[in-house]
Design an enzyme around this catalytic site. Structure first.
Site, mmCIF file in Angstrom:
data_model
loop_
_atom_site.group_PDB
_atom_site.id
_atom_site.type_symbol
_atom_site.label_atom_id
_atom_site.label_comp_id
_atom_site.label_asym_id
_atom_site.label_seq_id
_atom_site.Cartn_x
_atom_site.Cartn_y
_atom_site.Cartn_z
ATOM 1 N N LYS A 128 -2.806 -34.282 -96.567
ATOM 2 C CA LYS A 128 -2.472 -35.145 -95.916
ATOM 3 C C LYS A 128 -1.276 -34.992 -95.144
ATOM 4 C CE LYS A 128 -3.288 -39.679 -96.740
ATOM 5 N NZ LYS A 128 -4.493 -40.510 -96.737
ATOM 6 N N ASP A 168 -5.258 -43.097 -91.617
ATOM 7 C CA ASP A 168 -4.027 -44.103 -92.864
ATOM 8 C C ASP A 168 -3.904 -44.909 -91.554
ATOM 9 O OD1 ASP A 168 -4.070 -43.044 -95.283
ATOM 10 O OD2 ASP A 168 -2.780 -43.819 -94.605
#
Length: 447
Positions: A128, A168
């Site tokens: 991430k 995201d």
């Protein structure tokens, strides 16, 4: 040491070694507490220190991101990339641009992503990244300059067989395009598989944009079918009005549900006869206005304070906004109003005590790492298309997505039942995702 003490010892060690990282602590605690029955059966995993290794990122990168706004003022943000676990494939996970981004949040998301990716059945590890940059209110030129600066450091650490970022919160097709362009320039390579969520003209996949919202409904539909029910005629509350929420509304309506809410960070709309999806898209995607503007043109009621959305009675609740948006008080209100199913569309939108309250009340609960996996599943399909240098039709991608979500539900339910936790999809998803990663780690030796 018995299994319970082993899990608690590792958890305490994680808290000690990562002080102040509350989001990361919560994510680790939620997973580890589910795994106690695994270690009761598999002492070899304890001896191999699998938990100690799986809770420590393989690599965490932090870097400076300087950029200039349209007025010529220089700003400095902080960039992150956490490559959490690559045992089953290249690191894979989104990039988030939001003022709240810090190391704790990126680690929590990367840890969750490891198991989510494992559940898809595709060869993807967990990672991430992101920055505390806020794209809201910025011009296209400012966003481009920031993305180019961000990628000028990130490009050193990623690649189609190394680490494949995606979008995201705050990172959509525009941002991915700017970052891919800079990567291509810096690397002198047209490695399209280095980023997913790209435009269709340069390696993107049909079906990627709606994949998370659609995948959520495909998973939720399996939950309802497991109880002999369907979405037809159900009243559904959905929080958020971004990509996940919008396509969750669309698919829920296609399945026959009446979606009665949408929200943003300022408040929510309530439409007793169902929200107008095109109206939500017009307000949020085209005009980029606050959700309160919806009622001026399309009807319904607007209420200040997005947290109160869970006061609305419903059959199915789909939190699709952000982490920790649904707390214990909200959970109690939903339970009191007779909710039957709660399925997470965002990353861990329910607090741990809210999750526990739903389970104790007999509400069928779908955790994010399983229900929210549609986006990364479709990203994995985009990687496959890039590697093969071909494009599948929307129908092909959507069919593959449906099968992946059905298998995630099946495998999560099976794992829960195998360890004596009938209908506990939280435990089932954690165990199913963990076992694939742990088995790969054991097979690769101590690295």
């Amino acid at each position: 040491m018995d299994a319970k003490n082993y899990v608690e010892t590792v958890l305490e060690d994680v808290k000690r070694r990562n002080p102040g990282e509350v989001e990361f602590h919560n994510a680790v605690a939620e997973v580890l507490h589910s795994l106690t029955p695994v270690f009761e059966k598999r002492k070899d995993l304890m001896d191999a220190a699998i938990l100690e290794r799986i809770t420590e990122p393989e690599r965490a990168i932090s870097f400076r991101v300087p950029w200039m706004d349209d007025a010529g003022k220089i700003h400095v943000n902080r960039g992150f990339r956490v490559q959490f676990n690559g045992a089953i494939g290249p690191y894979k996970g989104g990039i988030r641009f939001h003022p709240s981004v810090n190391q704790s949040i990126i680690k929590f998301l990367g840890f969750e992503q490891t198991f989510k990716n494992s559940l898809t059945g595709l060869p993807m590890g967990g990672g991430k990244g992101g920055s505390d940059f806020d794209p809201k209110g910025k011009s296209d030129a400012e966003v481009m300059r920031f993305c180019q600066s961000f990628m000028s450091e990130l490009y050193k650490h990623i690649g189609p067989d190394v680490d494949v970022p995606a979008g995201d919160i705050g990172v959509g097709g525009r941002e991915i395009g700017f970052m891919y362009g800079m990567y291509r320039k810096l690397s002198n390579s047209s490695s399209q598989g280095v980023l997913t969520g790209k435009g269709l003209t340069f390696g993107g996949s049909l079906g990627r944009t709606p994949a998370t919202g659609y995948g959520l409904l495909y998973f939720a539909n399996e939950m309802l079918a497991d109880k002999g029910e369907s979405f037809k005629g159900k009243k559904v509350t959905i929080s958020g009005s971004g990509n996940v929420a919008t396509y969750a509304v669309e698919k829920a309506q296609q399945m026959g549900a009446t979606v009665i809410t949408c929200s943003d960070s300022a408040g929510y709309i309530y439409c007793k006869d169902g929200v107008d999806l095109e109206g939500v898209k017009q307000i949020k995607e085209v005009e980029r206005l606050r959700i309160k503007e919806y009622v001026k043109h399309y009807g319904g009621e607007y209420f200040e304070g997005c947290a109160n959305i869970w006061d609305v009675p419903c059959d199915v609740a789909l939190p699709c906004a952000t982490q920790n948006e649904l707390d214990l008080a909200a959970a109690k209100k939903l339970i009191q109003n007779g909710v039957k199913f709660v399925v997470e569309g965002a990353n861990m939108p329910c607090s741990l005590d809210a999750m526990k309250a739903f389970q104790e009340a007999g509400v069928y609960f779908g955790p994010a790492k399983a229900a929210n996996a549609g986006g990364v599943a479709c990203s994995g399909l985009e990687m496959t298309q890039n590697a093969l240098r071909l494009s599948w039709s929307f129908e092909e991608v959507d069919e593959k997505l449906q099968n992946i979500m059905k298998n995630i539900f099946k495998n999560s339910k099976k794992a829960a039942e195998e360890y004596g936790y009938k209908d506990n999809l939280v435990v089932g998803a954690n165990i199913a995702g963990f076992m694939k990663v742990a088995t790969a780690m054991m097979g690769q030796g101590l690295i």
